[in-house]
Design a protein around this motif. Structure first.
Motif, short mmCIF file in Angstrom:
data_model
loop_
_atom_site.label_atom_id
_atom_site.label_comp_id
_atom_site.label_asym_id
_atom_site.label_seq_id
_atom_site.Cartn_x
_atom_site.Cartn_y
_atom_site.Cartn_z
N UNK A 1 0.79 -1.23 0.00
CA UNK A 1 0.00 0.00 0.00
C UNK A 1 0.82 1.27 0.00
N UNK A 2 2.15 1.17 -0.01
CA UNK A 2 2.99 2.36 -0.02
C UNK A 2 3.17 2.92 -1.41
N UNK A 3 3.60 4.17 -1.49
CA UNK A 3 3.85 4.83 -2.77
C UNK A 3 5.31 5.26 -2.86
N UNK A 4 5.90 5.15 -4.05
CA UNK A 4 7.26 5.63 -4.29
C UNK A 4 7.20 6.61 -5.44
N UNK A 5 7.16 7.90 -5.09
CA UNK A 5 7.06 8.95 -6.09
C UNK A 5 8.24 9.91 -6.06
N UNK A 6 8.99 9.91 -4.96
CA UNK A 6 10.14 10.80 -4.82
C UNK A 6 11.34 10.01 -4.32
N UNK A 7 12.50 10.64 -4.34
CA UNK A 7 13.71 10.00 -3.83
C UNK A 7 13.57 9.71 -2.34
#
Length: 394
Positions: A129-135
């Protein structure tokens, strides 16, 4: 085809530091720099090297000399970078002794192994359910939970305003494969490792090639965090196999591996296969013969499936995926590890195959469980369908 060419996304740089501890045993630690956006050129590499060596000196004060090895990518194999290394040695108080380049398709096994672990960690983070959109999200995903053993991650930004070497007059750079940095700041170069005496370029000659590069001044937004445990490196015995053999037709055949000394783990979520060499790991991924230890998970899914059948309130696959994440033991600890989590599509296929199995065995008790091969087939079908969908889209 935009999925395969001109890719855009977050950039990261992975460096594995191999050293000997006080007991003279080989150890390794991995340091990762994540960037929001960065140009992958020699100045970025120089900035990363300066920051990395400063950090290594901070956490391991006894380090006074280093040797660098990388592949032949243009950002590594260039005169601009070489001309800046003596200055980095002076500013960090750690002498860069040599710079060597690995052969094609060789020399990056440890980096590839750690990258596989970190990618697996990020996939698990997103599946949860996590998001990876930035460093910063990438850093958080890698260090989440117990992190990745021996890996520390930082978020940084390159300050291009401090770049001073714009061009150089060093000829024959493409023919050089090994460099030695001497105490008098001269550089000895070879076309092939340790063949002949090499060619030595004096400090005065090097100064005539270009201007001097001062401190790169990389901006660190988030300092290194993560596991500070050093990994072990086991020397391979001559009688150890490579986990692959050749059959009578000359084709590679994958061998089983259960030895605890194997250090390369399969990046497939849930697969427990490990190997001694990175080439063996690549063969395993190519063959696709993953081994899943999911007995407890199958029992759990079958149990909630049976409860839904008996009560008439069937559990949806998305609800089942959430229950897997929330399931607890009597002592309050999680019943399943993050690597055992399944998504709704996987559970849908499992329930479908379980239903078909029940219909074929109507005379059997309801608590008949699916075999390991059945669940593996479900996962394989999902993967095959995904590959076909991608092929059709393109």
């Amino acid at each position: 085809m935009t999925d395969f060419f001109g890719q855009k996304g977050l950039s990261w740089h992975v460096a594995v530091v191999i050293f000997k501890d006080l007991e003279n045993s080989l150890k390794h630690r991995t340091f990762v720099h994540c960037f929001h956006s960065v140009k992958q050129d020699w100045f970025t590499v120089a900035s990363i090297l300066e920051n990395l060596i400063e950090h290594v000196k901070k956490v391991m004060p006894s380090v006074s000399k280093v040797s660098i090895r990388s592949d032949n990518a243009g950002c590594y194999h260039c005169g601009h970078l070489w001309l800046s290394l003596n200055g980095i040695s002076e500013r960090t108080a750690v002498k860069i002794q040599s710079y060597n380049y690995s052969e094609r398709q060789s020399g990056k096994s440890y980096c590839d192994s750690k990258i596989a672990h970190m990618r697996c960690k990020m996939r698990t983070f997103v599946a949860g359910g996590g998001n990876i959109q930035t460093a910063n999200d990438m850093q958080g995903a890698i260090v989440s939970g117990k992190g990745v053993t021996g890996c520390q991650v930082s978020v940084a930004r390159i300050d291009t305003s401090t770049q001073q070497i714009k061009s150089h007059k060093w000829k024959g750079v493409s023919h050089i494969s090994n460099l030695q940095f001497n105490e008098d700041e001269s550089i000895t170069v070879w076309k092939a490792y340790n063949i002949g005496t090499g060619k030595t370029l004096s400090k005065q000659e090097l100064m005539g090639y270009s201007s001097q590069q001062e401190e790169t001044g990389m901006k660190v937004e988030e300092d290194f965090v993560g596991s500070d445990i050093s990994g072990n490196i086991h020397k391979k015995n001559n009688n150890e196999s490579n986990n692959t053999t050749t059959d009578v037709n000359g084709s590679l055949v994958e061998e089983d591996s259960t030895c605890p000394s194997h250090v390369f783990q399969c990046p497939e979520i849930g697969c427990v296969k490990t190997y001694q060499t990175h080439s063996s790991l690549k063969n395993h991924v190519l063959f696709g013969r993953h081994e899943f230890k999911l007995e407890h998970l199958k029992e759990f899914l079958t149990e909630i499936f049976d409860i839904g059948e008996e009560s008439g309130e069937k559990v949806t696959p998305s609800d089942a995926a959430m229950r897997i994440r929330q399931a607890r033991l009597e002592n309050g600890s999680k019943r399943f590890s993050v690597t055992q989590y399944l998504d709704a599509a996987q559970i849908t296929s499992f329930f479908s195959r379980l239903t078909v199995s029940r219909r074929k065995q109507v005379q059997q008790p309801r608590n008949v469980l699916m075999e390991d091969e059945d669940l593996e087939a479900v996962l394989a079908q999902i993967e095959d369908q995904t590959i076909r969908d991608i092929a059709l889209e393109n």
